[in-house]
Enzyme design. Structure first.
Site, PDB file in Angstrom:
ATOM      1  N   LYS A 107      -1.208  -9.352   2.844  1.00  0.00           N
ATOM      2  CA  LYS A 107      -0.370  -8.930   3.987  1.00  0.00           C
ATOM      3  C   LYS A 107      -1.213  -8.031   4.885  1.00  0.00           C
ATOM      4  CE  LYS A 107       3.330  -5.985   3.625  1.00  0.00           C
ATOM      5  NZ  LYS A 107       2.879  -4.843   4.451  1.00  0.00           N
ATOM      6  N   GLU A 153       9.631  -4.474  10.202  1.00  0.00           N
ATOM      7  CA  GLU A 153      10.033  -3.163   9.651  1.00  0.00           C
ATOM      8  C   GLU A 153      10.616  -2.252  10.726  1.00  0.00           C
ATOM      9  OE1 GLU A 153       7.243  -1.207   7.054  1.00  0.00           O
ATOM     10  OE2 GLU A 153       8.438   0.641   7.020  1.00  0.00           O
ATOM     11  N   ASP A 171       0.840  -1.204   0.000  1.00  0.00           N
ATOM     12  CA  ASP A 171       0.000   0.000   0.000  1.00  0.00           C
ATOM     13  C   ASP A 171       0.882   1.264   0.000  1.00  0.00           C
ATOM     14  OD1 ASP A 171       0.877  -0.169   2.594  1.00  0.00           O
ATOM     15  OD2 ASP A 171      -1.099   0.070   3.522  1.00  0.00           O
TER      16      ASP A 171
HETATM   17  O1  KIV Z   1       3.557  -1.182   1.540  1.00  0.00           O
HETATM   18  C1  KIV Z   1       4.732  -1.549   1.536  1.00  0.00           C
HETATM   19  O2  KIV Z   1       5.517  -1.211   0.635  1.00  0.00           O
HETATM   20  C2  KIV Z   1       5.196  -2.390   2.617  1.00  0.00           C
HETATM   21  C3  KIV Z   1       6.655  -2.684   2.687  1.00  0.00           C
HETATM   22  C4  KIV Z   1       7.323  -1.498   3.271  1.00  0.00           C
HETATM   23  C5  KIV Z   1       6.943  -3.910   3.439  1.00  0.00           C
HETATM   24  O3  KIV Z   1       4.428  -2.791   3.429  1.00  0.00           O
END
Ligand code: KIV
Length: 280
Positions: A115, A184, A46
């Site tokens: 995710k 993260e 996202d």
């Molecule tokens: O949205 C994204 O790019 C992410 C990464 C930073 C893992 O969640």
């Protein structure tokens, strides 16, 4: 070269094996490039909201926007596992809402997994989605969707107490059935600790070298987003400099009529041209 499509068991089997490479992708050409490079996981993050759509953060990103971009990525991928972020507001109202939106990601966009940001507090939701047959990648530490509550885009887990909480979060996500967890912006020693504490792969971003894999935002890695580059990003290219130089040269050649030259123009038979001139 045709490569075999990666599966969830393939990713799980990489625990303590060859590190997993994960990269974000938001469209067809970048997805094809990620696949050509042999990347293991293409994440329709996202972060789309910030690096592609120009929002100030990820909170505004909608399901429709995620689906639109996830479909383009899936069309460009043959080999990598494709994971799509569940955007803020698509899974936090109720478990039926979360399962419904995760179903849409698989049925409409045809991604392989979703995710979800959050640890212990999201474990029940994650478990329900996994029971519904949808693989889930977890995401803990700095969770951008709730960064305001975490005090901004800051390194997490620096005190022993906060680190302990993150270990609990990782274990809760493993118990809930996640096939991997993104860590993260946490200290490298803590990431190593978490990696040893769970039997599923950890994928670090700003979490040091001790994880089972790494993920970066592709626009950061290739230098296509210049508004902010986090400390943990290594820029392997500066594509925006090349694009700006190419556009500047194009503009100059348009203005000087150097472009288009004969090589980029079409011809016509002389007799047809003669006929045309006689028509006037
Ligand atoms: O949205 C994204 O790019 C992410 C990464 C930073 C893992 O969640």
């Amino acid at each position: 070269m045709h490569q075999k499509k990666l599966t969830i068991p393939d990713i799980r089997s990489r625990k303590n094996g060859t590190p997993i490479s994960e990269i974000t992708a938001y469209d067809y050409p970048l997805a094809r490039m990620a696949d050509a490079a042999g990347i293991d996981i293409a994440l329709v993050g996202d972060s789309l909201g910030m690096v592609v759509l120009g929002y100030p953060d990820t909170v505004s990103v909608t399901m429709e926007e995620m689906l639109h971009h996830a479909k383009a990525v899936v069309r460009g991928i043959e080999h990598a596992l494709v994971v799509a972020d569940m955007p803020f507001g698509s899974y936090n109202s109720s478990i039926p809402q979360a399962i419904g939106n995760a179903n849409r990601m698989l049925k409409e966009a045809r991604v392989d997994a979703v995710k979800i940001e959050g640890g212990v507090t999201m474990a029940e939701t994650v478990a329900a989605i996994v029971r519904a047959g949808i693989p889930v990648q977890g995401h803990i530490g700095l969770t951008p969707q709730t960064a305001t509550s975490l005090g901004g885009f800051k390194v997490q887990g620096k005190s022993a107490e906060a680190a302990r909480q993150l270990i609990d979060d990782a274990r809760a996500l493993e118990d809930a059935g996640c096939f991997s967890i993104v860590l993260e912006a946490i200290p490298a020693p803590l990431a190593e600790h978490i990696t040893k504490a769970v039997a599923i792969p950890t994928i670090g971003i700003g979490a040091g070298p001790g994880c089972d894999g790494q993920v970066l935002v592709i626009h950061d890695l290739i230098g296509l987003y210049d508004r902010f580059v986090p400390k943990f990003v290594k820029q392997y290219a500066k594509i925006s400099e090349q694009v700006i130089a190419a556009l500047g040269q194009y503009k100059a050649e348009v203005e000087s009529r150097a472009f288009p030259g004969a090589a980029h123009s079409f011809t016509m038979k002389t007799e047809e041209l003669d006929k045309l001139t006689r028509l006037y």
